[in-house]
Motif scaffolding. Sequence first.
Motif, short mmCIF file in Angstrom:
data_model
loop_
_atom_site.label_atom_id
_atom_site.label_comp_id
_atom_site.label_asym_id
_atom_site.label_seq_id
_atom_site.Cartn_x
_atom_site.Cartn_y
_atom_site.Cartn_z
N SER A 188 96.32 56.07 13.19
CA SER A 188 97.29 57.01 13.75
C SER A 188 96.54 58.25 14.22
O SER A 188 95.79 58.86 13.44
CB SER A 188 98.34 57.39 12.71
OG SER A 188 99.10 58.51 13.15
N LEU A 189 96.73 58.64 15.48
CA LEU A 189 96.05 59.82 16.01
C LEU A 189 96.53 61.09 15.32
O LEU A 189 95.72 61.97 14.97
CB LEU A 189 96.28 59.92 17.52
CG LEU A 189 95.57 58.89 18.40
CD1 LEU A 189 96.00 59.06 19.85
CD2 LEU A 189 94.06 59.04 18.28
N ALA A 190 97.83 61.20 15.10
CA ALA A 190 98.37 62.41 14.48
C ALA A 190 97.89 62.54 13.04
O ALA A 190 97.51 63.62 12.58
CB ALA A 190 99.89 62.39 14.53
N ALA A 191 97.91 61.44 12.29
CA ALA A 191 97.45 61.48 10.91
C ALA A 191 95.96 61.81 10.84
O ALA A 191 95.51 62.51 9.93
CB ALA A 191 97.72 60.15 10.22
N ALA A 192 95.18 61.32 11.81
CA ALA A 192 93.75 61.62 11.83
C ALA A 192 93.48 63.06 12.22
O ALA A 192 92.49 63.66 11.79
CB ALA A 192 93.04 60.67 12.80
N LEU A 193 94.36 63.64 13.04
CA LEU A 193 94.15 65.01 13.50
C LEU A 193 94.36 66.03 12.38
O LEU A 193 93.69 67.07 12.35
CB LEU A 193 95.09 65.31 14.67
CG LEU A 193 94.94 66.68 15.33
CD1 LEU A 193 93.54 66.83 15.93
CD2 LEU A 193 96.01 66.87 16.41
N LEU A 194 95.27 65.74 11.45
CA LEU A 194 95.59 66.71 10.41
C LEU A 194 94.38 67.06 9.54
O LEU A 194 94.11 68.25 9.31
CB LEU A 194 96.75 66.18 9.56
CG LEU A 194 97.30 67.15 8.51
CD1 LEU A 194 97.75 68.45 9.14
CD2 LEU A 194 98.47 66.49 7.75
N PRO A 195 93.59 66.09 9.02
CA PRO A 195 92.39 66.46 8.26
C PRO A 195 91.38 67.26 9.07
O PRO A 195 90.69 68.14 8.51
CB PRO A 195 91.81 65.11 7.81
CG PRO A 195 92.98 64.19 7.82
CD PRO A 195 93.82 64.63 8.97
#
Length: 725
Positions: free
Chosen positions: A183-190
């Motif tokens: 998931s791009l969004a989940a990867a962006l958060l960290p």
Amino acid sequence: MWILAGLGVVLVTSVVVGSGAAGRLSAGGYQYRDAATQAAVDVLASDFRVPADANLILTVHDGGTVRSGPAATAGKALVARVRADPAVTLTADPWTSPASPLVSEDGRTALVLVQISGSERAAAAAARRLAEEATRTEGLSVGAGGQALVQDELIHSSQEALLRAELLAVPLAFLALVMAFRSLAAALLPVVVGAVAVTAGLALLRLLTLVVPVGTFALNLTTALGFGLAVDYSLFLLTRYRNERAAGQGRDQALDVTVRTAGRTVIYSALAIGAALLALLFFPVYALSSLAYVALSVVALAGLSAVIVVVCAITVLGDRGDRFLLPRRPASRARGDGWGRLAASATRRPWQWAVPLVVVLCALAAPFAHATFTVSDERMMRDSSAVRAATEQARTRFDLGQVDPVWLLLSPGVGDGKAAAYARAVARTPGVARATTVAAPGPSGRTAVRVETTDAPDSEAAAGTLARLRALAPPGPVTAVGGTADRVNTLTALSERLPWALGLMAVSTFVLLFLFTGSVLLPVKALVLAGLGLTAGVGVLVTVFQDGKAAFLLGEVTAPGYLDPSIVIVIICVCFGLATDYEMFLLSRVRERYLLTRDIRAAAVEGTRQSAATISWSAIILITVLLALAASPLSVLKMVGIGCAVNVLVDAFVIRPILVPAALALFGSANWWAPPWMRRLHERISRPHDGPPHAPAPPAVRAGNSLDTSGSPGHQPAAPVPERT
């Protein structure tokens, strides 16, 4: 929302404050010099006019001879210009002192020794300015080297390495997170959390420079460790939340479980890493002690940033955010079954797995037995460096035992007869080529013995000669000064304090792991395995940087032939903390499963299956950041990058998924043993977080995402339900 707004204000303030951090760092601080030695250096400069602390070396070369003619005239003019600089305290050259050993045997090259005053950063800047002016001298070929220029190049190369790390590590880490989360969004958060932690860390670094001197390596540590840990913690928190949502929990309940389980583990992990890095305070060189302050701040910021940003982002985004943070398709159990099968094999045949792997790790560690340690010099620089070329020219064309002798400064009031007798005893000492008595020309009446050694000042043989000189019966207090003395004093100071630092790391880790698990044996096992992995990593460093094998890892840099003890100490502290970090994330799941099933083998397999994938992705991200440091043209940064990367690789892919389950199977239920009084202490301290210890074992459950790594023994997710698309 208000928390995120406040975080935004802090972030903007941090950008403004931290923008000037790099300009206030020093490249020095790795050499130990006590008050008596510094006083002796000052006396030699003031009373004897001897630049015993020369930090700039000019090599003057001519096709004919530098002793006379136009070359000598140009050389004298060069020395006059250098002396006129306000930053220069003393100089030594062959034209004003014809008897000095500062001319090569063929008479074509001369050395000019320059002692520059001021702070290490100011001295490095002055040395760069003087070098640029000197190399433009007409009629002569002038090179510039010395410790001040080495430090200047270290400052600039560290900043280049920081930029390279940012350009390489962030995109690669984001790619790894995308592969882990799908998931791009989940990867962006960290990644956002990592940026917040690094920005705030740079601001704290800038503020710290107002109080204490801070080494330039702190900048690289702030970015690498801050970004790596922030992403690491965010990965664990977000993974646990995704697992709970995949298991059918509501958003609020899943977030509550995440904070109580993964959040608790993050806190213990940050404490463990902070305790390991706190050991740097024991060492009396500010390059290490200042790193302790910086590292503690970075670790705390990484943990706080991860918890605050992840929890607030999930809360503010609500159900709409879950559509981006959660995977569109349920994770396949096969993603964790590989680790589970590996752990199952290790628990069924622990000796067959443990013995060969321990033998391999011991073989990797074997070169550590012949490790050579010395303070970094020009050999840590890239081969194409002009500073390295000039310094090596001085090393090869001159007898450094004459250029950098040992000065034995006698106490005031020693008579000429006693001084002469002492000098004769010094001259008879093995390893001494020549010893002469020098009287101060001023009214002080001080006497010194100038000692030329038969071996290079930075060699082990010269260190042995100095030890024999110090064992002589002196006519009074004697202080040794010179390159050999500085090296020996530094190594002695570091080695004397190393056991205290290791003791603090061991005791703090034991206490934290006991509070975390309630076991006495598990902390001991963790210390043994961490020590095995660290020794193997240092053995690899000896193979690469000292023995010169696997030269392809160094690129344009030749193996320096030694290890810098300060860098090895940093690697040990950082990697020991990371090993404890991974141990806690693994044991949290193992303990949770064991309290439910009372089957240690099943708990080891299931705990490894649920946590190993996350640990491996975390390690891959951290290795990516570290290898960006290894791309630096400086061996000192390559040593940090490669050393830490090797340790993380061994720990995450050998020790955690194989050796830990094998050890758990070997010891069985004894893994959780503790004396009754310690068990009661643990129950009073940790029971509110652990949940019911004797809960009946439920049917086997399937986590929705194999990346789960944290939890408390009181919680076990329900069977998963299909996720919304």
